[in-house]
Design an enzyme around this catalytic site. Structure first.
Site, short mmCIF file in Angstrom:
data_model
loop_
_atom_site.label_atom_id
_atom_site.label_comp_id
_atom_site.label_asym_id
_atom_site.label_seq_id
_atom_site.Cartn_x
_atom_site.Cartn_y
_atom_site.Cartn_z
N ILE A 105 0.87 -1.21 0.11
CA ILE A 105 -0.01 0.04 0.18
C ILE A 105 0.75 1.23 0.00
O ILE A 105 1.70 1.40 0.84
CB ILE A 105 -0.82 0.04 1.19
CG1 ILE A 105 -1.72 -1.29 1.38
CG2 ILE A 105 -1.90 1.12 1.18
CD1 ILE A 105 -2.26 -1.50 2.66
N HIS A 149 -7.23 6.96 2.00
CA HIS A 149 -7.20 5.41 1.61
C HIS A 149 -6.18 4.98 2.21
O HIS A 149 -6.53 3.63 2.58
CB HIS A 149 -7.16 5.54 0.19
CG HIS A 149 -7.02 4.20 -0.45
ND1 HIS A 149 -5.84 3.33 -0.87
CD2 HIS A 149 -8.15 3.23 -0.88
CE1 HIS A 149 -6.25 2.37 -1.34
NE2 HIS A 149 -7.54 1.98 -1.26
#
Length: 163
Positions: free
Chosen positions: A82, A89
């Site tokens: 990520i 987010h």
């Protein structure tokens, strides 16, 4: 560097362990490195016929890891990346995936290899992906840690001496 102080890896025989790898698909180059590192660790530790499952992204890692744990695997290696962006987010997905994987480990009493990179930028992820020129191989490290944990859990279940 975050790898400073890491334990020495000495591969050991894990041929009797059932191991699955669940790997996200986002950030293909980084994921290729993480998955290659995990598979290398499995090979060096003599794991026979590991199962590899791909999922869309890191958010999906916990639910698939849970399903694999329910199938009786001794260890599940979770691989994902990520990369921080300009929205919240990053925090939501990082937290959900991390908390979910911890929950799977505790709910199923199973070794989970935590190969989820949470990085500020792509270069940080590439530096940890185990690719040529990378300073670390988090796919290998997460797998090795999970295998050692799985062996320890088996010994505890058998009430073997751990010292």
């Amino acid at each position: 560097m975050s790898g400073d102080g890491s334990p020495q890896d000495r591969p050991f025989d894990c041929h009797d362990l059932r191991v699955a790898v669940v790997a996200a698909s986002w950030h293909e180059r980084v994921m290729t490195g993480l998955l290659d590192g995990a598979l290398d660790a499995l090979r060096r530790h003599q794991v026979e016929s590991p199962v590899v499952v791909r999922v869309p992204g890191s958010f999906e890692l916990p639910v698939v890891a849970s399903a694999l744990a329910a199938q009786g695997f001794d260890a599940v290696i979770a691989l994902g990346v990520i990369i921080r962006g300009g929205t919240p987010h990053f925090e939501y997905v990082s937290s959900a995936a991390t908390d979910g994987l911890a929950r799977v480990a505790l709910d199923h009493n199973i070794a989970i290899g935590f190969g989820l990179l949470t990085c500020d930028n792509e270069q940080q992820a590439l530096d940890r992906a185990g690719l040529e020129g990378s300073s670390e191989d988090k796919g290998y490290e997460a797998t090795s840690a999970a295998l050692l944990t799985a062996v320890t859990l088996k010994r505890i279940r058998r009430r073997e001496h751990l010292g």
